[in-house]
Design a protein around this motif. Structure first.
Motif, PDB file in Angstrom:
ATOM      1  N   LEU A 126       0.819  -1.218   0.000  1.00 12.20           N
ATOM      2  CA  LEU A 126       0.000   0.000   0.000  1.00 12.20           C
ATOM      3  C   LEU A 126       0.853   1.267   0.000  1.00 12.20           C
ATOM      4  CD1 LEU A 126      -2.855  -0.825   2.554  1.00 12.20           C
ATOM      5  CD2 LEU A 126      -3.037  -0.658   0.064  1.00 12.20           C
ATOM      6  N   HIS A 127       2.052   1.197   0.651  1.00 10.71           N
ATOM      7  CA  HIS A 127       2.955   2.360   0.733  1.00 10.71           C
ATOM      8  C   HIS A 127       2.200   3.601   1.227  1.00 10.71           C
ATOM      9  CE1 HIS A 127       6.054   0.063  -1.294  1.00 10.71           C
ATOM     10  NE2 HIS A 127       5.237  -0.179  -2.312  1.00 10.71           N
ATOM     11  N   TRP A 128       1.475   3.452   2.312  1.00 16.94           N
ATOM     12  CA  TRP A 128       0.652   4.564   2.800  1.00 16.94           C
ATOM     13  C   TRP A 128       1.537   5.721   3.245  1.00 16.94           C
ATOM     14  CZ3 TRP A 128      -4.295   4.829   1.802  1.00 16.94           C
ATOM     15  CH2 TRP A 128      -5.044   5.850   2.396  1.00 16.94           C
ATOM     16  N   PRO A 129       1.281   6.933   2.746  1.00 18.97           N
ATOM     17  CA  PRO A 129       2.213   8.047   2.982  1.00 18.97           C
ATOM     18  C   PRO A 129       2.103   8.718   4.357  1.00 18.97           C
ATOM     19  CG  PRO A 129       0.420   8.752   1.560  1.00 18.97           C
ATOM     20  CD  PRO A 129       0.217   7.292   1.798  1.00 18.97           C
ATOM     21  N   LYS A 130       0.898   8.881   4.894  1.00 18.47           N
ATOM     22  CA  LYS A 130       0.726   9.668   6.109  1.00 18.47           C
ATOM     23  C   LYS A 130       1.085   8.826   7.331  1.00 18.47           C
ATOM     24  CE  LYS A 130      -2.391  13.014   8.218  1.00 18.47           C
ATOM     25  NZ  LYS A 130      -3.700  13.672   8.142  1.00 18.47           N
ATOM     26  N   VAL A 131       2.026   9.335   8.137  1.00 23.47           N
ATOM     27  CA  VAL A 131       2.612   8.534   9.216  1.00 23.47           C
ATOM     28  C   VAL A 131       1.596   8.148  10.276  1.00 23.47           C
ATOM     29  CG1 VAL A 131       4.319   8.522  11.071  1.00 23.47           C
ATOM     30  CG2 VAL A 131       4.898   9.509   8.866  1.00 23.47           C
ATOM     31  N   SER A 132       0.798   9.092  10.757  1.00 20.24           N
ATOM     32  CA  SER A 132      -0.149   8.788  11.835  1.00 20.24           C
ATOM     33  C   SER A 132      -1.178   7.758  11.386  1.00 20.24           C
ATOM     34  CB  SER A 132      -0.855  10.066  12.310  1.00 20.24           C
ATOM     35  OG  SER A 132      -1.553  10.677  11.233  1.00 20.24           O
ATOM     36  N   GLN A 133      -1.647   7.888  10.156  1.00 24.01           N
ATOM     37  CA  GLN A 133      -2.599   6.918   9.626  1.00 24.01           C
ATOM     38  C   GLN A 133      -1.934   5.559   9.415  1.00 24.01           C
ATOM     39  OE1 GLN A 133      -4.124   8.814   6.108  1.00 24.01           O
ATOM     40  NE2 GLN A 133      -5.654   9.997   7.233  1.00 24.01           N
ATOM     41  N   ARG A 134      -0.677   5.607   8.955  1.00 29.28           N
ATOM     42  CA  ARG A 134       0.056   4.356   8.756  1.00 29.28           C
ATOM     43  C   ARG A 134       0.156   3.593  10.076  1.00 29.28           C
ATOM     44  NH1 ARG A 134       6.120   4.787   7.029  1.00 29.28           N
ATOM     45  NH2 ARG A 134       5.269   6.673   6.058  1.00 29.28           N
ATOM     46  N   TYR A 135       0.428   4.322  11.162  1.00 30.34           N
ATOM     47  CA  TYR A 135       0.507   3.687  12.488  1.00 30.34           C
ATOM     48  C   TYR A 135      -0.822   3.034  12.860  1.00 30.34           C
ATOM     49  CZ  TYR A 135       0.049   3.401  17.528  1.00 30.34           C
ATOM     50  OH  TYR A 135      -0.241   2.968  18.803  1.00 30.34           O
ATOM     51  N   SER A 136      -1.929   3.752  12.655  1.00 26.34           N
ATOM     52  CA  SER A 136      -3.257   3.213  12.999  1.00 26.34           C
ATOM     53  C   SER A 136      -3.555   1.949  12.203  1.00 26.34           C
ATOM     54  CB  SER A 136      -4.341   4.263  12.719  1.00 26.34           C
ATOM     55  OG  SER A 136      -4.142   5.402  13.514  1.00 26.34           O
ATOM     56  N   PHE A 137      -3.171   1.959  10.935  1.00 28.41           N
ATOM     57  CA  PHE A 137      -3.430   0.789  10.093  1.00 28.41           C
ATOM     58  C   PHE A 137      -2.570  -0.403  10.522  1.00 28.41           C
ATOM     59  CE2 PHE A 137      -4.667   3.948   6.549  1.00 28.41           C
ATOM     60  CZ  PHE A 137      -5.988   3.923   6.959  1.00 28.41           C
ATOM     61  N   ILE A 138      -1.310  -0.134  10.864  1.00 26.50           N
ATOM     62  CA  ILE A 138      -0.432  -1.224  11.290  1.00 26.50           C
ATOM     63  C   ILE A 138      -0.941  -1.845  12.593  1.00 26.50           C
ATOM     64  CG2 ILE A 138       1.843  -1.685  12.300  1.00 26.50           C
ATOM     65  CD1 ILE A 138       3.135  -0.251  10.074  1.00 26.50           C
ATOM     66  N   VAL A 139      -1.417  -1.003  13.504  1.00 23.80           N
ATOM     67  CA  VAL A 139      -2.004  -1.520  14.748  1.00 23.80           C
ATOM     68  C   VAL A 139      -3.160  -2.460  14.417  1.00 23.80           C
ATOM     69  CG1 VAL A 139      -3.369  -0.905  16.786  1.00 23.80           C
ATOM     70  CG2 VAL A 139      -1.280   0.355  16.258  1.00 23.80           C
ATOM     71  N   LYS A 140      -3.959  -2.049  13.447  1.00 24.83           N
ATOM     72  CA  LYS A 140      -5.109  -2.874  13.046  1.00 24.83           C
ATOM     73  C   LYS A 140      -4.648  -4.206  12.452  1.00 24.83           C
ATOM     74  CE  LYS A 140      -9.593  -2.258  10.797  1.00 24.83           C
ATOM     75  NZ  LYS A 140     -10.315  -2.374  12.084  1.00 24.83           N
ATOM     76  N   VAL A 141      -3.604  -4.168  11.632  1.00 25.63           N
ATOM     77  CA  VAL A 141      -3.055  -5.401  11.051  1.00 25.63           C
ATOM     78  C   VAL A 141      -2.546  -6.326  12.154  1.00 25.63           C
ATOM     79  CG1 VAL A 141      -1.209  -6.365   9.630  1.00 25.63           C
ATOM     80  CG2 VAL A 141      -2.462  -4.364   8.834  1.00 25.63           C
ATOM     81  N   ILE A 142      -1.792  -5.749  13.094  1.00 27.87           N
ATOM     82  CA  ILE A 142      -1.233  -6.553  14.190  1.00 27.87           C
ATOM     83  C   ILE A 142      -2.347  -7.141  15.055  1.00 27.87           C
ATOM     84  CG2 ILE A 142       0.130  -6.452  16.322  1.00 27.87           C
ATOM     85  CD1 ILE A 142       1.974  -4.480  14.926  1.00 27.87           C
ATOM     86  N   GLU A 143      -3.358  -6.337  15.350  1.00 26.15           N
ATOM     87  CA  GLU A 143      -4.497  -6.849  16.131  1.00 26.15           C
ATOM     88  C   GLU A 143      -5.133  -8.047  15.436  1.00 26.15           C
ATOM     89  OE1 GLU A 143      -6.247  -2.919  18.484  1.00 26.15           O
ATOM     90  OE2 GLU A 143      -6.946  -3.382  16.467  1.00 26.15           O
TER      91      GLU A 143
END
Length: 306
Positions: free
Chosen positions: A59-76
């Motif tokens: 996905l190469h998501w550019p926005k850092v804060s959103q990228r963090y939220s998405f990664i948390v969701k993936v890990i969950e």
């Protein structure tokens, strides 16, 4: 962002479906190395994790804060999938009666039991690789640049906590199985230690000890042939504790005479050598633990008549 969250949920749902399908193939064995085997279920679950990580990285998501939220969701999602896999594997063992079948006269160590333990550990190891696969450290560094050290540190704690919580659940289930194996084996070990105790005074030490050594050797052959090294060490340490407890309980018998006490003491030395296995087994530090010290002292007391 809602669309991305939806994609992540859809990918997670697909992963969960695959894992549910995977746990139905726990009896389907794949040899990964000469001495380590897994079921195809563990390999399927691991492949699912890899695809989830690849999906996110693409996905190469550019926005850092959103990228963090998405990664948390993936890990969950992956942590939940791991816990599900482990719980289903544990349930599978119970259904098969591999380690808690009360009808069995003698507990049987099976390759399937060992492979299921390997599976659980393997899926846990794959989960622990996820932070690297998701470029976790790079994200935290970028978050520190954009939002500061405190938010970055908090983000790290959150993601590490999710992984740790899931891994703790895995370790709990592995230990439950290992403790149950040790508990089941204790019955068979106690029977053979009783045989050792009841052998006549003229009995040859090695003949009297042979039933116990044969039983332990047969079990260890299966463990060595199937278990991964870390699981093997855990299992063997618990079996040593079982054997040692049986000997300590035997020496506490007030009717024990010096001849039998000497036989038990010599037998215990033979067991130390067996479990040490010339340095490839348990360390002498683990073998000669506090329980061993107490048992050796009690043997000495009987032998000197105090």
């Amino acid at each position: 962002t809602g669309l991305v969250a939806g994609w992540i949920d859809a990918a997670a749902d697909k992963c969960n479906v695959e894992i549910k399908r995977a746990v139905t193939s726990l009896d389907d064995v794949a040899t990964v190395t000469e001495n380590v085997k897994f079921s195809h279920s563990a390999l399927s679950a691991a492949a699912c994790f890899e695809r989830m990580a690849a999906f996110w990285n693409n996905l190469h998501w550019p926005k850092v804060s959103q990228r963090y939220s998405f990664i948390v969701k993936v890990i969950e999602n992956l942590a939940t999938a791991t816990k599900y896999y482990v719980q289903e594997s544990h349930k599978h063992l119970k259904t098969k009666g591999f380690y808690d079948d009360p009808k069995s006269e003698e507990f049987e160590i099976t390759p399937q039991l060992c492979i299921c333990l390997n599976d659980i550990e393997h899926v846990s190891e794959e989960l622990l690789k996820i932070p690297v696969a998701l470029q976790f450290d790079a994200l935290i560094s970028r978050l520190a640049e954009v939002e500061g050290d405190a938010p970055a540190a908090a983000a790290r704690r959150t993601m590490e906590g999710l992984i740790k919580y899931a891994n703790d659940d895995v370790m709990y289930h592995i230990n439950q199985v290992v403790l149950s194996i040790a508990d089941q084996m204790s019955k068979d070990v106690n029977i053979r230690v009783t045989t050792l105790l009841n052998a006549g005074h003229e009995a040859d030490l090695f003949q009297a000890l042979d039933p116990l050594m044969q039983y332990l050797s047969q079990c260890m052959q299966v463990f060595n042939a199937c278990l991964s090294k870390s699981v093997l060490d855990n299992v063997v340490e618990n079996i040593w504790s079982v054997a040692l407890t049986s000997f300590v309980q035997a020496v506490e018998d007030p009717k024990l005479d010096q001849i039998v006490a000497k036989r038990l003491s010599s037998s215990l030395n033979e067991l130390v050598s067996f479990f040490h296995a010339g340095g490839s087994g348990l360390s002498m530090e683990k073998l000669k633990n506090d329980k061993y010290t107490v048992g050796s002292f009690e043997f000495l007391c009987v032998l000197v008549g105090t």
